[in-house]
Design a protein around this motif. Structure first.
Motif, mmCIF file in Angstrom:
data_model
loop_
_atom_site.group_PDB
_atom_site.id
_atom_site.type_symbol
_atom_site.label_atom_id
_atom_site.label_comp_id
_atom_site.label_asym_id
_atom_site.label_seq_id
_atom_site.Cartn_x
_atom_site.Cartn_y
_atom_site.Cartn_z
ATOM 1 N N UNK A 80 0.819 -1.210 0.000
ATOM 2 C CA UNK A 80 0.000 0.000 0.000
ATOM 3 C C UNK A 80 0.855 1.263 0.000
ATOM 4 N N UNK A 81 1.996 1.192 0.668
ATOM 5 C CA UNK A 81 2.892 2.355 0.739
ATOM 6 C C UNK A 81 4.304 1.858 1.031
ATOM 7 N N UNK A 82 5.271 2.450 0.365
ATOM 8 C CA UNK A 82 6.680 2.129 0.601
ATOM 9 C C UNK A 82 7.452 3.432 0.657
ATOM 10 N N UNK A 83 8.082 3.684 1.804
ATOM 11 C CA UNK A 83 8.851 4.900 2.002
ATOM 12 C C UNK A 83 10.293 4.518 2.316
ATOM 13 N N UNK A 84 11.223 5.087 1.558
ATOM 14 C CA UNK A 84 12.644 4.826 1.771
ATOM 15 C C UNK A 84 13.311 6.141 2.131
ATOM 16 N N UNK A 85 14.012 6.142 3.267
ATOM 17 C CA UNK A 85 14.751 7.316 3.711
ATOM 18 C C UNK A 85 16.155 6.860 4.093
ATOM 19 N N UNK A 86 17.102 7.093 3.201
ATOM 20 C CA UNK A 86 18.475 6.672 3.460
ATOM 21 C C UNK A 86 18.582 5.167 3.542
ATOM 22 N N UNK A 87 19.074 4.678 4.692
ATOM 23 C CA UNK A 87 19.247 3.239 4.869
ATOM 24 C C UNK A 87 18.106 2.618 5.678
ATOM 25 N N UNK A 88 16.975 3.316 5.747
ATOM 26 C CA UNK A 88 15.778 2.807 6.430
ATOM 27 C C UNK A 88 14.606 2.835 5.458
ATOM 28 N N UNK A 89 13.688 1.904 5.636
ATOM 29 C CA UNK A 89 12.492 1.872 4.797
ATOM 30 C C UNK A 89 11.337 1.324 5.614
ATOM 31 N N UNK A 90 10.130 1.706 5.229
ATOM 32 C CA UNK A 90 8.917 1.209 5.864
ATOM 33 C C UNK A 90 7.896 0.913 4.781
ATOM 34 N N UNK A 91 7.231 -0.225 4.928
ATOM 35 C CA UNK A 91 6.210 -0.623 3.965
ATOM 36 C C UNK A 91 4.926 -0.962 4.706
ATOM 37 N N UNK A 92 3.811 -0.449 4.201
ATOM 38 C CA UNK A 92 2.494 -0.848 4.679
ATOM 39 C C UNK A 92 1.999 -1.884 3.677
ATOM 40 N N UNK A 93 1.712 -3.086 4.178
ATOM 41 C CA UNK A 93 1.394 -4.218 3.321
ATOM 42 C C UNK A 93 0.064 -4.826 3.752
ATOM 43 N N UNK A 94 -0.771 -5.177 2.772
ATOM 44 C CA UNK A 94 -2.014 -5.873 3.052
ATOM 45 C C UNK A 94 -1.928 -7.258 2.435
ATOM 46 N N UNK A 95 -2.228 -8.269 3.248
ATOM 47 C CA UNK A 95 -2.189 -9.655 2.781
ATOM 48 C C UNK A 95 -3.229 -10.477 3.483
ATOM 49 N N UNK A 96 -3.033 -11.786 3.462
ATOM 50 C CA UNK A 96 -3.981 -12.711 4.062
ATOM 51 C C UNK A 96 -4.164 -12.511 5.550
ATOM 52 N N UNK A 97 -3.163 -11.962 6.226
ATOM 53 C CA UNK A 97 -3.238 -11.725 7.668
ATOM 54 C C UNK A 97 -3.704 -10.312 8.002
#
Length: 117
Positions: A80-97
């Motif tokens: 849903x969203x992937x943000x990369x800042x330098x050597x860190x990243x965060x992803x919002x993911x929707x799946x079966x869980x």
């Protein structure tokens, strides 16, 4: 004429190099691949654990056993969203869980899973 050709060749080379990195495309591809592969086969995530997460779980083998023991769910994941800042990243993911937030850290040039919530 030869000077123009050399200039055009150097310019084309610089554009190719610029396209290969610097804009985060390779990082986005690498992180997306980890997430998508993990959606199809959760045990693959175990190959991308950060050192702190690996220590918290106990080992890669423990991670693999837990992944295999988990009930099968829908294997399709959506980022849903992937943000990369330098050597860190965060992803919002929707799946079966349901919806999950995955954080990553770049370690020696490779993206590693830092945490999931």
């Amino acid at each position: 004429m030869a000077r123009r050709r050399l200039h055009a060749t150097l310019l084309a080379g610089a554009l190719v190099l610029a396209a290969c990195g610097g804009d985060g495309t390779d990082d986005r591809f690498a992180i997306t691949k980890i997430i998508k592969d993990g959606g199809r086969d959760p045990a693959t995530i175990c190959d991308h654990l950060s050192d702190p997460l690996r220590r918290r779980l106990g080992s890669v083998a423990v991670c693999r056993r837990a992944a295999k023991a988990a009930p099968a769910t829908r294997r399709t994941v959506t980022i849903d969203r992937l943000t990369i800042t330098g050597d860190r990243a965060a992803a919002a993911v929707t799946g079966g869980d349901g919806r999950t937030r995955i954080t990553f850290v770049k370690d020696h040039g490779s993206w590693k899973v830092l945490s999931t919530r």
